[in-house]
Design a protein around this motif. Structure first.
Motif: not given
Ligand SMILES: Nc1ncnc2c1ncn2[C@@H]1O[C@H](COP(=O)(O)OP(=O)(O)OP(=O)(O)O)[C@@H](O)[C@H]1O
Ligand SMILES: [Mg+2]
Lengths: 112, 142
Positions: B48-50, B52-54, B56-59, B81-84, B96-98, B110-114, B131-133
């Motif tokens: 679910y965290e992953g 949601i990330n897709m 909110i961060h990656a369309h 956009p990928g992760i730098a 980097t969430a808005t 907290m998503g990735l560490p979780n 992109g990101t996998t």
């Molecule tokens: N699939 C993705 N594509 C692009 N950037 C990502 C992706 N997943 C994570 N990121 C980047 O890594 C950062 C950390 O991700 P993480 O899930 O830990 O936190 P978050 O999504 O910002 O907040 P939370 O998960 O606590 O709601 C994000 O803010 C974003 O910049």
């Protein structure tokens, strides 16, 4: 305590799950950040929140929570109530604020 | 029948309301298969965290779950956009969430560490502008 007792203590309205008021609960958490709920919550069965979007129900579902209490008199959209009904999660709505609602449940024996 | 059940989902990046649909479906399947509850929950939270990330961060993108008797392999692939800096993104609290995402209840970093905490193995491959996998494995042992 039971979910029914939560209803009484918070003077809450039942939005769905009327048939599950006998369910026993032992712990709760209160937050408007679902990120924190997902990261820090362990076995809490009730979520108190001021947030209304469908991800509140999804977060509760992933965490196997049984009941969500919406505070400050806020009510979610019908689609959110429907989602909770499908998942078997009880939804309640109270006029009380988050801090007050948590305090009342804590004082009456619900753990954190 | 092979020993693997493969489930594939489109994760709609335009629709925040439907995010979590894939994780929900996988959770239901694992439960039906009788996977122990503690493992089902680990899978549900990490996926679910992953997912949601897709959104909110990656369309959006695709989520694939491969269920074996002893484990699940999850692949979440997007063309965002990928992760730098992956080690930085993995740090608790880095986001980097808005403000808009925060108002929806996400963006605490907290998503990735979780996902790391609840999975038994996690790999991130990412290329800027491509992109990101994210690959997750959760074992059903013990
Ligand atoms: N699939 C993705 N594509 C692009 N950037 C990502 C992706 N997943 C994570 N990121 C980047 O890594 C950062 C950390 O991700 P993480 O899930 O830990 O936190 P978050 O999504 O910002 O907040 P939370 O998960 O606590 O709601 C994000 O803010 C974003 O910049
Ligand atoms: Mg995240």
């Amino acid at each position: 305590m039971t979910i029914g007792e939560v209803v009484n203590l918070l003077d809450a309205e039942i939005l769905c799950g009327e048939d599950r008021l006998d369910t026993e609960i032992h712990t709760a958490c209160g937050s408007d950040m679902m990120s924190d709920v997902l990261a820090y919550v362990k076995d809490q069965s009730v979520l108190l929140t001021g947030l209304l979007n469908p991800q509140v129900v999804r977060t509760a579902e992933m965490m196997d929570m049984l009941c969500i209490v919406f505070v400050r008199g806020k009510r979610p959209e019908p689609a959110v109530i429907e989602l909770a009904r499908e998942k078997g999660i009880v939804l309640l709505c109270t006029q009380k604020r988050l801090f007050v609602a948590c305090g009342i449940l804590y004082t009456n024996g619900l753990g954190g | 029948m092979s020993e693997c059940i493969r489930l594939e989902y489109e994760v709609d990046g335009q629709n925040f309301a439907s995010a979590g649909h894939a994780s929900e479906s996988v959770k239901r399947m694992l439960k039906q298969m009788g996977v122990p509850a503690q493992h089902v929950r680990r899978v549900a939270i990490a996926m679910y965290e992953g997912e949601i990330n897709m959104v909110i961060h990656a369309h959006g993108g695709t989520a694939v779950a491969e269920i074996y008797p002893d484990r699940i392999d999850i692949t979440l692939a997007d063309h965002g956009p990928g992760i730098a800096d992956i080690p930085l993104a993995m740090q608790a609290g880095y986001s980097t969430a808005t403000e808009n995402i925060r108002s929806l209840g996400f963006g605490a970093g907290m998503g990735l560490p979780n996902m790391k905490k609840y999975s038994d193995d996690m790999k991130i491959e990412s290329q800027l502008g491509v992109g990101t996998t994210v690959k997750l494995r959760v074992d059903f042992g013990e």
